[in-house]
Design an enzyme around this catalytic site. Structure first.
Site, mmCIF file in Angstrom:
data_model
loop_
_atom_site.group_PDB
_atom_site.id
_atom_site.type_symbol
_atom_site.label_atom_id
_atom_site.label_comp_id
_atom_site.label_asym_id
_atom_site.label_seq_id
_atom_site.Cartn_x
_atom_site.Cartn_y
_atom_site.Cartn_z
ATOM 1 N N LYS A 191 0.858 -1.187 0.000
ATOM 2 C CA LYS A 191 0.000 0.000 0.000
ATOM 3 C C LYS A 191 0.890 1.231 0.000
ATOM 4 C CE LYS A 191 -3.731 2.299 2.519
ATOM 5 N NZ LYS A 191 -4.614 2.234 3.713
ATOM 6 N N LYS A 204 -2.210 -1.529 -3.662
ATOM 7 C CA LYS A 204 -3.061 -0.351 -3.611
ATOM 8 C C LYS A 204 -2.175 0.894 -3.657
ATOM 9 C CE LYS A 204 -6.528 1.919 -0.671
ATOM 10 N NZ LYS A 204 -7.229 1.896 0.627
#
Length: 327
Positions: free
Chosen positions: A197, A249
């Protein structure tokens, strides 16, 4: 191997031919719908930066989940917005907190017809907006945060979540949460690790969606956009700690990372098409600059092509409707 013997255009001549020879296809079962439930509202609250997305009431959340299940969408990822926040995110560990009530409401509504996922992170629940608790110097305290994540995860499992998504990027979070779940008897609850992320500018509209209290940034714990190989280290660590699935992400700005992870991962790989990606396409379409449906379909297909087995997208229900209509 030259023209005129070889004419690749032969396989593009008609819609039926292109459909027959397509190398990748989307399916509703691969899509996950992110959804927000807010405490203290009586009607769904539209988000100005994400046209078509709302903060749900419990009733409208149940309706959205039932619709997603009917459309064959694979899962729903739940985020909660409490009425009150504090320094340690108490509403996140409260069994009667809005996120846990949202999980229970969706589980009661759809049962096992939809994979119910929930966000294990403190950013929605803290009055400072960070993903963990702060130490005396105002820094995010990794290890103190882990203990809270463990309690938060158990409450979400108790509420009825099938899958938990630890998204805070604390070192060791998967191991601590897995141990807490197993000790509490929730050995069947899966962990969908936000393994890679990145600290991204494209999270902007999400701040509105969760009414974020954040000032500053999260660069000390989310990944640096300049780093590609480091993502594989993060994935390997989460796998060692017990992750059942892993995620990259954002999606669209990190398709190279997604392809790297997909090539090495022995478990299913997801990617999150985040709020800023959604907002850009919606804004361009609203101005007549792009074909909205084609841009949505192309963007999600590109994430699939890069290697994602599962795609979190705010268009999940709408895209699933199109896919069903096209069959």
């Amino acid at each position: 191997m030259s023209f005129p013997q070889h004419r690749p255009r032969r396989l593009r001549t008609t819609p039926a031919m292109r459909r027959l020879t397509a190398q990748y296809r989307l399916d509703p079962a691969e899509l996950i719908l992110p959804a927000f439930v807010r405490e203290g509202i009586t009607e769904p609250n539209p988000l100005s930066s994400m046209p078509g997305v709302v903060q749900h009431t419990l009733d409208s959340l149940k309706k959205a989940a039932a619709e997603a299940a009917e459309l064959g969408v694979g899962g729903i990822m739940l985020f909660g917005i409490p009425a009150e926040r504090d320094a340690v995110g108490s509403a996140g560990t409260d069994p009667n907190g809005i996120l846990n009530r949202g999980i229970a409401a969706v589980r009661e509504e759809v049962g096992d017809a939809l994979v119910i996922m929930s966000d294990v992170c403190l950013d929605e629940f803290t009055d400072h907006g960070h993903c963990g608790v702060l130490d005396a110097q105002g820094r995010v305290d990794n290890d103190a945060t882990l203990e809270i994540y463990g309690r938060m995860a158990v409450e979400q499992a108790r509420a009825g979540a099938h899958v938990l998504g630890p998204s805070g990027m604390m070192d060791g979070q998967i191991a601590v949460i897995r141990a807490a779940l197993d000790e509490a008897g929730y050995t069947d609850v899966s962990l969908f690790a936000y393994a890679a992320k990145y600290a991204s500018a494209f999270y902007g509209p999400f701040r509105e969606a969760v009414d974020s209290q954040l000032t500053g940034d999260r660069r000390t714990y989310q990944m640096d956009a300049a780093n590609r190989r480091e993502a594989l280290l993060e994935v390997e660590l989460d796998l060692e700690e017990g992750a059942d699935m892993v995620m990259v992400k954002p999606a669209m700005s990190y398709l190279d990372v997604l392809a790297d992870v997909a090539a090495m991962s022995p478990v299913p790989v997801g990617a999150y098409q985040i709020s800023g990606e959604y907002a850009m396409i919606e804004a361009a379409a609203a101005n007549g600059w792009i074909d909205r449906r084609r841009a949505i379909e192309e963007s999600v297909l590109g994430i699939k092509r890069a290697g994602a087995n599962m795609i979190l997208t705010y268009w999940a229900a709408e895209l699933a409707t199109w896919l069903k209509e096209s069959k």
